[in-house]
Design a protein around this motif. Structure first.
Motif, PDB file in Angstrom:
ATOM      1  N   LEU A  23      53.444  86.879  35.260  1.00 11.53           N
ATOM      2  CA  LEU A  23      53.500  86.888  36.706  1.00 11.53           C
ATOM      3  C   LEU A  23      52.152  87.371  37.201  1.00 11.53           C
ATOM      4  N   MET A  24      51.541  86.619  38.103  1.00  9.41           N
ATOM      5  CA  MET A  24      50.227  86.973  38.627  1.00  9.41           C
ATOM      6  C   MET A  24      50.257  86.858  40.139  1.00  9.41           C
ATOM      7  N   GLU A  25      49.494  87.707  40.819  1.00 10.72           N
ATOM      8  CA  GLU A  25      49.349  87.571  42.263  1.00 10.72           C
ATOM      9  C   GLU A  25      48.062  86.823  42.550  1.00 10.72           C
ATOM     10  N   VAL A  26      48.170  85.808  43.416  1.00 12.81           N
ATOM     11  CA  VAL A  26      47.036  84.948  43.733  1.00 12.81           C
ATOM     12  C   VAL A  26      46.903  84.871  45.246  1.00 12.81           C
ATOM     13  N   LEU A  27      45.691  85.063  45.754  1.00 13.95           N
ATOM     14  CA  LEU A  27      45.429  84.909  47.183  1.00 13.95           C
ATOM     15  C   LEU A  27      45.064  83.462  47.470  1.00 13.95           C
ATOM     16  N   ASN A  28      45.656  82.920  48.536  1.00 16.33           N
ATOM     17  CA  ASN A  28      45.404  81.533  48.919  1.00 16.33           C
ATOM     18  C   ASN A  28      45.535  81.444  50.436  1.00 16.33           C
ATOM     19  N   GLY A  29      44.409  81.401  51.139  1.00 16.79           N
ATOM     20  CA  GLY A  29      44.433  81.318  52.596  1.00 16.79           C
ATOM     21  C   GLY A  29      45.033  82.565  53.213  1.00 16.79           C
ATOM     22  N   ASP A  30      46.045  82.380  54.054  1.00 15.10           N
ATOM     23  CA  ASP A  30      46.705  83.494  54.746  1.00 15.10           C
ATOM     24  C   ASP A  30      47.813  84.128  53.921  1.00 15.10           C
ATOM     25  N   PHE A  31      47.956  83.744  52.678  1.00 15.29           N
ATOM     26  CA  PHE A  31      49.087  84.184  51.874  1.00 15.29           C
ATOM     27  C   PHE A  31      48.640  84.760  50.527  1.00 15.29           C
ATOM     28  N   SER A  32      49.468  85.640  50.002  1.00 19.15           N
ATOM     29  CA  SER A  32      49.354  85.975  48.584  1.00 19.15           C
ATOM     30  C   SER A  32      50.649  85.491  47.941  1.00 19.15           C
ATOM     31  N   PHE A  33      50.505  84.931  46.762  1.00 21.86           N
ATOM     32  CA  PHE A  33      51.636  84.368  46.038  1.00 21.86           C
ATOM     33  C   PHE A  33      51.798  85.082  44.708  1.00 21.86           C
ATOM     34  N   ILE A  34      53.042  85.220  44.285  1.00 24.24           N
ATOM     35  CA  ILE A  34      53.339  85.647  42.921  1.00 24.24           C
ATOM     36  C   ILE A  34      53.597  84.369  42.143  1.00 24.24           C
ATOM     37  N   ILE A  35      52.769  84.140  41.140  1.00 23.58           N
ATOM     38  CA  ILE A  35      52.848  82.939  40.311  1.00 23.58           C
ATOM     39  C   ILE A  35      53.659  83.257  39.058  1.00 23.58           C
TER      40      ILE A  35
END
Length: 120
Positions: A23-35
């Motif tokens: 599980l990784m946290e990734v920043l993308n634009g206005d969001f952070s996602f847990i991958i």
């Protein structure tokens, strides 16, 4: 102290091997996602809107990270807590799962009078 560090590293490596995914946290634009690298899914962890901004947001249906695509299937119910007053509208993907946490996220948006639309 050295034994604790080695034990910690061993535990992390063992956990990653047992889980067979990361599980990784990734920043993308206005969001952070847990991958979730095992399930190829992504969940919205946080929404970032500047303190002087009012935004119309679009949650993508897929997030790309390291040349892999992950389907966005969840918006955590706490994702909006730092920016709820600065969101005018939000488009959400049809890829979201029908689970209680997504319903709670939608409820939070509705009670805060945020316009919610589904992406085409």
């Amino acid at each position: 102290m050295f034994k604790q560090i080695v034990s910690f590293i061993f535990f992390i490596l063992l956990s990653a091997t047992i889980c067979n995914g990361l599980l990784m946290e990734v920043l993308n634009g206005d969001f952070s996602f847990i991958i979730d690298d095992k399930k190829y899914t992504a969940s919205v962890n946080r929404v970032y809107v500047g303190s002087q901004e009012i935004k119309d947001l679009v949650v993508p249906s897929k997030v790309e990270f390291l040349n892999r695509k992950y389907t966005v299937n969840l918006i955590h119910d706490y994702a909006f807590e730092d920016s709820i007053g600065r969101i005018r509208s939000i488009k959400i993907p049809k890829t979201l799962d029908s689970v209680n946490e997504n319903l709670e996220s939608l409820r939070i948006l509705f009670i805060n009078n945020i316009i919610v639309k589904y992406s085409e």
